[in-house]
Structures are given as structure tokens and as C-alpha cells.
Design a protein around this motif. Sequence first.
Motif, PDB file in Angstrom:
ATOM      1  N   SER A 286      43.194  31.202  30.875  1.00 14.99           N
ATOM      2  CA  SER A 286      44.471  31.150  31.576  1.00 14.99           C
ATOM      3  C   SER A 286      44.822  29.706  31.909  1.00 14.99           C
ATOM      4  O   SER A 286      43.967  28.811  31.906  1.00 14.99           O
TER       5      SER A 286
ATOM      6  N   GLY B 298      41.780  38.092  34.698  1.00 17.94           N
ATOM      7  CA  GLY B 298      42.609  39.029  33.945  1.00 17.94           C
ATOM      8  C   GLY B 298      42.251  40.470  34.243  1.00 17.94           C
ATOM      9  O   GLY B 298      43.128  41.324  34.428  1.00 17.94           O
ATOM     10  N   VAL B 299      40.948  40.757  34.317  1.00 19.50           N
ATOM     11  CA  VAL B 299      40.516  42.120  34.642  1.00 19.50           C
ATOM     12  C   VAL B 299      40.940  42.492  36.064  1.00 19.50           C
ATOM     13  O   VAL B 299      41.399  43.614  36.320  1.00 19.50           O
TER      14      VAL B 299
ATOM     15  N   ILE C 185      35.293  30.174  31.679  1.00 14.83           N
ATOM     16  CA  ILE C 185      35.708  31.260  30.780  1.00 14.83           C
ATOM     17  C   ILE C 185      35.513  32.606  31.476  1.00 14.83           C
ATOM     18  O   ILE C 185      36.381  33.487  31.427  1.00 14.83           O
TER      19      ILE C 185
ATOM     20  N   LEU D 261      42.296  33.570  25.761  1.00 19.00           N
ATOM     21  CA  LEU D 261      41.338  34.037  26.750  1.00 19.00           C
ATOM     22  C   LEU D 261      41.271  33.123  27.970  1.00 19.00           C
ATOM     23  O   LEU D 261      40.758  33.518  29.009  1.00 19.00           O
TER      24      LEU D 261
ATOM     25  N   SER E 173      38.204  33.142  34.011  1.00 19.04           N
ATOM     26  CA  SER E 173      39.479  33.479  33.380  1.00 19.04           C
ATOM     27  C   SER E 173      39.519  34.957  33.009  1.00 19.04           C
ATOM     28  O   SER E 173      40.500  35.660  33.277  1.00 19.04           O
ATOM     29  N   LEU E 174      38.435  35.454  32.392  1.00 17.66           N
ATOM     30  CA  LEU E 174      38.381  36.866  32.020  1.00 17.66           C
ATOM     31  C   LEU E 174      38.356  37.758  33.256  1.00 17.66           C
ATOM     32  O   LEU E 174      39.020  38.800  33.300  1.00 17.66           O
TER      33      LEU E 174
END
Length: 567
Positions: free
Chosen positions: A139, A418-419, A411, A137, A414-415
Motif C-alpha cells: 500500500s 488490507g485484511v 510487506i 501488495l 501491508s497485507l
Amino acid sequence: MAEDSIDGAARRKSSFLFNPFQGWRVAHLGRDAIAGLTLAAITIPEQMATAKLGGFAPQIGFYAFIGATLGFALLGASRVLTVGADSTITPIFAGTLAALVASGAGTLGSSAVALACLVGLMLLLGGILKLGWVANLLSTPVITGFLAGIAVHILMSQLPSLLGIAGGGSDFPSRVMAIVHQLGAFNPYSAAIGLGVLVLMLVGERANPRFPAALVGVVLATLAVIAFDLEHRGVAVLGALPGGLPQPLLPAVDEWRPLVPLALLVTLIVMMQTATVSHSFRDPDGRDPDINRDFVGLGAANLASALFGAFPVNASPPRTAVVVEAGGVSQVGALVAAVIVLVLVLWGGALLAHVPQAALAGVLLFVAQRIFRLGTMLTVARQAWAEGVLVLLTMVSIVMLPIETGVAIGIGLSLLHGVWMTTQTAPIELRRLPGTTVWWPAQHAMQGEVVDGIAVVAFQAPLLFANADTFKRGMTGLIDARRGTLSLVVLEASGIADIDYTAAQALKDVIGHCRAAGVVLALARLESVRAQRALERFGVAAELGGDHVFHSVAEAVNTLAPKETAA
């Protein structure tokens, strides 16, 4: 050959109970003993320094290492991974525990034990439920920024010890101001000791990573304190450490609940680092790492650390590298190191009485410069400026905000990144390479040809809620732009690994739009089994029709396009 193998059959068992002597032979004793001695030499100063970083007495770091080693040897899978007090996670929980203690919610020791228990239980659960994917999760840019922020915190927390001043402040700006105001009172002897240890470790790592530069530096610094009576010149020392085994601590009931969010953050960082270490340092027999089993081992390590009255522990990349480079082949090497540390705890506390605190600060500054990956930061910024911004934002969040808040923001970034990348995927039209049945994205060196009445469109990402609207608008826009001339649209779906409910509804809308426009829609090369099942489950396959799903674009074109057009 079979006779000298201890429990050789155990390696074929899938039980979570792990034999630390698995595959071990008497011939390995020499290599493991050397690895254990080398590991102990590296571990002793690092564990003291890390405990000091968290506000604990130095011997608590020893207890953490002993308990963690026993726990991981019992249940972990890796034969070379080592665990113990870790400077990556210690700054994350140190501030929160100190704040809880200041508010009257328990003691530092009992809160640390409660946190170690929570982290241990979460890791056990993560391993049993096979949540190894959670480690992905974060990067690389976010991890790089996170480590850079932790490095800055280590630097600011250790500068007072290095300079021989009191320091102060509870956040980054106040710590900087406290150091600046006290610079006139700095102790040159402390600074020389700390910088000397740092330089020795830098040179030692470059010359030979197996050389115990930290231990040698601390020993030389201690001898200098004794020989030149530097305590009377203002050099702070540890003092004699109490011997004996740790006293078990039982946290109060009201200490557990406030620690749950912090335990989740620490657990995620431990998962990430454990997966990295397991993949980076394979077992001597070359077998693939078992990340989930190693999570169970780290869970047991944290519970054992709590039993020894210590704090959360983590996998250690540098110490694991030392074991590998020293030729260790099993957990016997780590157990040898734990026995050496135990002997020091029981009967050698007086030997540490004159260890200067500045020497431990030098050890931690070495760790800080090692995790501050300037080269990676520059490479990321040069090759992908947006991800370079991610590095900077994460680092600033860690430095300027409470560390646990900064970690949570990292965190989230990072998510979110990605989205965001998923949302940027849009349908692209393919063209047929002349003289072939291959359809390919148009490129300068390979333009391809447009076939009248046919559009082949590719979508090169999982079809999810985050990009469903982009997919729908791209498909309907292409159809509308060629309304009246288009008779067949083939969706080349080899890049669609999965489809969720929202995206399935968008795909149904595209099917309906095609029918309204008098265009036939076909699906080709949907290779993902998960995506195929999703089409069935959400009713898209029935809506499209089984006779409109093909194994290749060429098959779809030859079957559904007018003969003169397909040719």
C-alpha cells in the motif's frame, strides 16, 4: 512513411523477444542522442555512488548499468524506462551480503552475482506467469514508510564520508554513537564538498530537471580537490579505477540457498517500482504499459548485470523522467548512454582518480531527501491516522531492524492492513427513497423509508474468510432483531466481487437461519461473474433456489413480498 520504419510489423507481435528499434525512425536519432547524452550525465555519478552505497567498487555500478540496459532493451516493453543500480534496493541486500561474506560464505562479488541471478530468474518467471498484480501488495503508506526508512539508512551510511570520519557500527544505534564520538575529528573540506554537491543538485532540480547537476557537482568537486591539493588536507578520493571489461564470476554452490529469501524481497520491491515507473511514464505513442513484459525485461537486465559481474538492478524513476523530458522515444537513448559509460570504463578510469568520496555522499543524500516523502506522510497522518501509524511502523522497522527483516515486516503490515479493512465490512440495511424503487444507505440528507416486513441489506466487499463471520453475525442479528415482523430479506450483492469456500458456508448458514425464522431470503444484483460461479461451485445457488436470484432489488421485492407490502 512505411519505408523508414525499422521492423514496424514487429509491434504487432506478442513474442517476448523485443526489438529495441521497434517503431524507430532515422528522424528520431537526434532526440534519442540528446536523451542518451543527458542520461549518461545523470547516470555516471549516480551509479558510482550507488555502488559505493553497497560496498562495491565504483566501476561495478557502471557494469551494472551497461548490462542492465542491454538486457532490458532486448526483452522489455517500455521504450523509455531505464534500469541500473538503484539506491532503493541496494541497502536491502548490502547488509546481508556483507554478513554472508563475514561468515566465510563466498565473496561480496560472487554473492552479489548469485543474488542478481536469482532476482532475474524470479522476475522472468513473474512476467511469464503474468504476476503483475503482485506489485499491488504494498500500500502507499507502507511504501512511504519503506522509502523513509531507506532514506534514513542512506543518511547514516553516508554521513561518515560527508564528514570525513571513519564511522562504524553495524546497526542504527551503534552507527549514531560512532558518528557522535567522532564528530570532533570531522573534516570541514569534505563537509563543504558534500554539502556543495547536495545544494547544487537541489537548486538544479528546481531550476531544470534536465540539468546534470550531479555530474557538474562531481566535476567541480574533483577540480577543487586537484586545485587546492585537498587530498593532503584529509579529503578521501576514489583513486584510479581499473579499466577493461569485467571478469565473469561463478558463485559457489553453497552461496545460492541462503540468498533465496532475500531475492524474494528484492524481487517484490523491483516489481513494485517497475510497475510504478511503467504506469507513470508512458511510451511516446501513448500505448498502455505492458507490466508483465517489463518484468521479463527487468529479469533479463538482472541476468545481464550478473553476467557483467555486478549486483541486482531496478527500474529508475528519476532517470526515466530525464529520458522522457529530454525527448527520448526508444531504448536507443539508453543504449547511447550505455556506450558512453562503456567508453568511460574502458579508457577513462584515470579521470576518476581524484573524485572525492564526499561528492558521491552528496549525491546519495540528494537521493535520500527525494525518497523521504514528508508531504505524503503528513497527508496520510492527517486524513487517515491508522494508515499514518502504518507509515511510522514500517519506517521504524526498516531503521531499527536488519533491512531485510524490516522490509518483510512492512510487506506483512501491508497485507494485514488490507485484511483488516476487509474484516471491517459489515452488512448495512438500505432504505427505499420515497416515490422510487431505489434502495439506498440511510444518510442525514436522505433518510429514505422503511417498508414493513422487508429488509434490504447490502454487503460492500468481497465475501471472504476474513469477513465471513462478520457477515453471518450481522445478517442473523438483523433477522433475530425483527423476528415475527420480517417476511423478506433481500441481499443486495452488487459489491460482492467474489466468494470463497468459508464465506459460502456462512451464506448457507444464513439461508438456514432464514428458513428457521420463517423468512424468505433473496439475492439481487450479483453482477460479478466470479461470484456467480462460486455460488454454483459451492452449492449455494442450489440451496437458495434459482427463483430467488434477481437482477434488481425492485424485481425481488415485487416478486416475493406480499402485494400490499411491496406496494
